[in-house]
Write a protein that holds these residues in place. Structure first.
Motif: not given
Lengths: 507, 394
Positions: A216-242
């Motif tokens: 979530l960012r600023d009250g909106q859903t930015i994205c949903t990432l799936e671990t199985q698809k290999g989408e979850v990583s620290e850099t990805a999360l930080i990028k989407y968060m900030v």
């Protein structure tokens, strides 16, 4: 595993002047561990409050579908009945009651109007087994540590036949061991069919445990990432968060030349009469001018007690040992004495004992040094406004006005006000206790930048932190505290997470 | 934004603060109608102010006690007891009035300090410590008046505090039957108020803070000026400003200044807002507790003096239920039971609300039993209103 147990569609929740949730959609699949991440103020807690009925149907727009049915919760009891349980950061246990009383509080096992204590105790024991907690059922909750209390709270949720368990930053107050234990338990519950939503700032644990992550960012859903698809990583999360990539959140320091010894502590021991035991044993350390000294250790290792005992000893420990400030022996009878000697202490718990929540930004900034802006005891309002505005600008405190109440600010900005308050006493030595706890990545970076600027101007900083990357990233030298003793001192070039943990767990 | 919208917004934002003024206004209007104007007559208003005096000074002290998260139940009988001591000092010890009064006030400070010692040093909950004080001072009154019963006070200067009026400027023919000095003081007060408000507005504008829209600002000024002017006119039409009113005004001005403008005031509110944070900010919480209870003791003594002087005697029952009136006045005036919030001026308005109810119902001939119920209902309504508006503000 692929059917959604929960769907929240187009949720909009407005507060006067703010759209806290702007068309948020959120989907949780049955039997997964779903993490919800975002900066402070992104809307995570609001979303969960909408879900649990804290904000009843009608106060938001949008649709909640849980277990295949559209739900219009009018209160928490409604959502609990359908099998949703939320565990907040601030635990909702009664400290003076026993473990088993707490577990069945609010849904007591009754025979008619009379509580069946035998059945209660039996069932409570089963619940504790499920959460793998081995404590005396008849112990009072206040006698347990935070980690165990958390497990009691989960046991309480399980006793209500929970289908969806929501945890709001459960590991924020836990040490590494307890955190690991909790995460294992969540995996275990998942195998037993409990779906879990976890709100967390600790991206490492998110990556470790999540099946999917919604940002979530600023009250909106930015994205949903799936671990199985290999989408979850620290850099990805930080990028989407900030909304931007942060390569290195620890700012570079040009000059690591340190001056004379500012603080020297010798043979420092403390006994807490309230607890009836010794809490600090024979501690020796020093801090130099322009240095950031990290104090690592587990929760309860005595770091906060050490800071308090130095900072005028407000809790009334019996202390032996000596303090030298700039080589001069000092005796602080109360915090005011320490402040006068150039020491400032930013507390760990900014809401509990740091800030005055019902007062505004301006009043909180000046409270520790009113004499600076007063003439014969009369406060000069103009000077106060100027001072507050100066710090608002220099620390980039985001608030509509310095007359805004502190409780309306986000965690990161509250922390900046805490810093401003203590910078205004113009200290030589700043003690920061968990300076970035519970604040988002962006605000963390700002706090680190401020710290760097301060030491470059010649201030000395003691940083107490339970986050090892922070200790390693910011410190010039590290002391590891364990069981009320200094377990070791590490030069920053020698310090690693492993070495610190080894010392911290070495009693 | 239109005028009506402005007015509505202003009312919504400040409903808690304005609520009690509106309540006072409504209560006064109702009684004026039901008593066919007797309530608002000069004579009754002067009486009302004089009767409110001893509760008003207690309410001022109680405001600070509640702000730092304590309570003081002992103030009523402490006041009654010290009133008796003042009487004894003058009648039996033959002390002159200008020694008897400072002595009594000093004893009040001492009594408050003892309470503070129990609360701050011994960590006894204020409710319990002051309940003990309540019993002890109740007994003490009986002890000191045991041999004499009611003590008649013959001292004219002392009795003037509760019954006398400020002298008028002699030799002015203009407006016969109207108290000129009172008028002059009233006009001065209005002028000072307007200058002060304009200055403060300018200051705020210079810092780009939100200020009232101009027309609202003017309405507020006109309204408050009219209020002060009206009261001044009423008082001047009778015998002018009473000494009791002067004492209360001075106390309110001093305490208002301390609470809003000084470091001490800030420290008091900080201790009430978050004692742990205050201690860690270098504020000596114990010291603040001593100061607040010490001031409460002194004001209890002052309250006892005002009462004894009004009755021109010290009675064995002086002080009963004063503490509850003072606490009720503070809550009606918007003091938060959770601490950290509350204004001295608000509590004075609260005291006026309580005493207006008594006075109005007395004039209407309503029995004492119904009076208690009515006052209880108003207290409950005030706190409900406070809580409701507070929740909405969040």
């Amino acid at each position: 595993m692929n059917t959604p147990i929960l769907e929240m569609k187009n949720i909009i929740k407005e507060f006067p002047g703010v759209k806290a949730l702007n068309n948020v959609s959120f989907q949780v699949k049955e039997g997964e561990i779903h993490c919800l991440v975002g900066e402070n103020g992104a809307g995570k807690s609001t979303l969960m409050k909408v879900l649990s009925g804290v904000y009843p149907h009608g106060q938001y727009t949008g649709e909640i579908i849980f277990g295949g049915n559209v739900q219009n919760f009018k209160g928490i009891s409604d959502s609990e009945k359908t099998g949703i349980a939320i565990i907040y950061q601030e635990l909702a246990l009664i400290p003076e009651m026993t473990v088993y009383e707490n577990i069945f509080l609010g849904h007591e096992i009754k025979n008619g109007a009379i509580i069946d204590w035998n059945e209660t105790i039996k069932r409570a024991a089963e619940m504790l087994k499920k959460v793998r907690l081995n404590v005396n059922l008849a112990a009072k909750v206040k006698e347990l540590g935070v980690g165990k209390q958390q497990l009691v709270e989960i046991a309480k949720a399980l006793s209500k036949d929970v289908k969806l368990l929501i945890l709001d930053e459960p590991t924020a107050a836990l040490n590494e061991d307890d955190s690991e234990n909790l995460l294992n338990l969540l995996r275990d519950l998942k195998n037993h069919g409990v779906t879990c939503v976890l709100i967390s700032h600790k991206l490492k644990e998110v990556i470790e445990i999540a099946d999917s992550v919604t940002v979530l960012r600023d009250g909106q859903t930015i994205c949903t990432l799936e671990t199985q698809k290999g989408e979850v990583s620290e850099t990805a999360l930080i990028k989407y968060m900030v909304g931007r990539e942060i390569d290195n959140i620890y700012p570079k320091r040009e000059n690591r030349q340190f001056g004379e010894v500012v603080l020297n502590i010798e043979n420092w021991s403390a006994y807490d009469p309230a607890l009836g035991r010794s809490i600090l044993k024979d501690i020796n350390f020093h801090v130099k001018k322009g240095e950031i000294v990290g104090f690592a250790g587990l929760m309860g290792s005595g770091r906060t007690e050490l800071a308090l005992s130095i900072f005028g000893n407000p809790d009334g420990y019996n202390i032996t040992g000596e303090i030298f400030i700039m080589g001069n022996k000092k005796h602080f009878r109360r915090p005011q004495d320490a402040i006068n000697a150039g020491v400032a202490y930013v507390t760990e718990d900014r809401k509990g004992d740091g800030l005055i929540l019902i007062q505004d930004v301006k009043q909180n900034i000046t409270i520790a040094n009113l004499k600076e802006i007063a003439n014969r005891g009369v406060v000069n309002d103009n000077t106060e406004v100027n001072v507050a505005n100066e710090y608002k600008d220099s620390l980039n405190i985001k608030t509509p006005s310095i007359e805004q109440k502190i409780s309306n600010l986000s965690g990161g900005n509250q922390q900046k006000v805490s810093l401003a308050k203590w910078l205004f006493v113009k200290p030589n030595l700043l003690i920061l206790d968990e300076p970035t706890r519970g604040i988002d990545v962006g605000a963390k970076f700002e706090i680190y930048t401020i710290m760097t600027r301060l030491v470059e101007q010649g201030m000395s900083i003691i940083m107490i932190s339970s986050e090892l990357p922070e200790v390693l990233g910011m410190s010039d030298r590290v002391y590891v505290v364990s069981g009320g003793k200094i377990a070791g001192e590490l030069a920053i070039k020698d310090a690693t997470q492993e070495k610190i943990m080894q010392l911290a767990t070495n009693y | 934004m239109s005028f009506i919208q402005n007015a509505r917004k202003l009312l919504q934002q400040n409903i808690r603060e304005y609520g009690m003024y509106i309540a006072l206004f409504v209560i006064m209007t109702i009684f004026t109608i039901t008593t066919k104007g007797i309530f608002i007559s000069s004579r009754n208003i002067v009486n009302l102010v004089n009767q409110t005096g001893y509760i008003a000074v207690l309410a001022v002290g109680m405001t600070l006690v509640i702000v730092i998260r304590h309570i003081d139940l002992s103030v009523g009988f402490l006041g009654g007891f010290l009133g008796a001591i003042a009487a004894i000092a003058m009648v039996q010890w033959h002390l002159p009035v200008y020694l008897a009064i400072p002595l009594t006030l000093a004893l009040g400070v001492l009594a408050g300090t003892i309470t503070a010692f129990l609360v701050a040093q011994m960590k006894i909950p204020a409710f319990v410590a002051t309940l003990a004080g309540w019993l002890i001072y109740r007994g003490a009154i009986l002890v000191v008046t045991e041999s004499t019963g009611t003590i008649i006070i013959p001292d004219k200067t002392f009795n003037a505090i509760g019954n006398g009026f400020i002298p008028d400027i002699p030799g002015i023919e203009f407006l016969p039957g109207v108290h000129k000095l009172t008028l002059i003081i009233g006009v001065l007060a209005i002028v000072l108020l307007i200058i002060n408000e304009i200055n403060s507005r300018k200051k705020k504008q210079a810092y780009n803070f939100e200020v009232l829209p101009m027309e609202m600002f003017i309405i507020k000024l006109v309204f408050t000026s009219a209020l002060i002017g009206g009261i001044t006119w009423l008082l001047a039409g009778y015998q002018g400003l009473s000494w009791t009113a002067v004492v209360v005004l001075v106390v309110v001005l001093i305490y208002h200044f301390i609470t809003t403008q000084t470091v001490l005031g800030r420290h008091i509110y900080a201790v009430g807002g978050n004692p742990e944070a205050a201690e860690l900010s270098g504020i000596n919480v114990k010291k603040i507790t001593y100061i607040v209870f010490g001031s409460m003791g002194m004001l209890s003594a002052l309250s006892g003096i005002l009462f004894a002087s009004r009755l021109q005697s010290a009675t064995t029952t002086a002080g009963s239920l004063w503490e509850l009136d003072a606490i009720a006045a503070a809550f009606i005036g918007g003091v938060s039971p959770a601490g950290g919030i509350g204004k001295v001026v608000g509590s004075i308005i609260g005291a006026l609300v309580m005493l207006s109810l008594t006075s109005g119902m007395n004039l209407m001939g309503i029995g004492i039993s119904y009076q208690y119920m009515a006052r209880g209902a108003v207290l409950a309504a005030a706190v409900i209103f406070d809580v409701a508006t507070r929740n909405r503000a969040q």
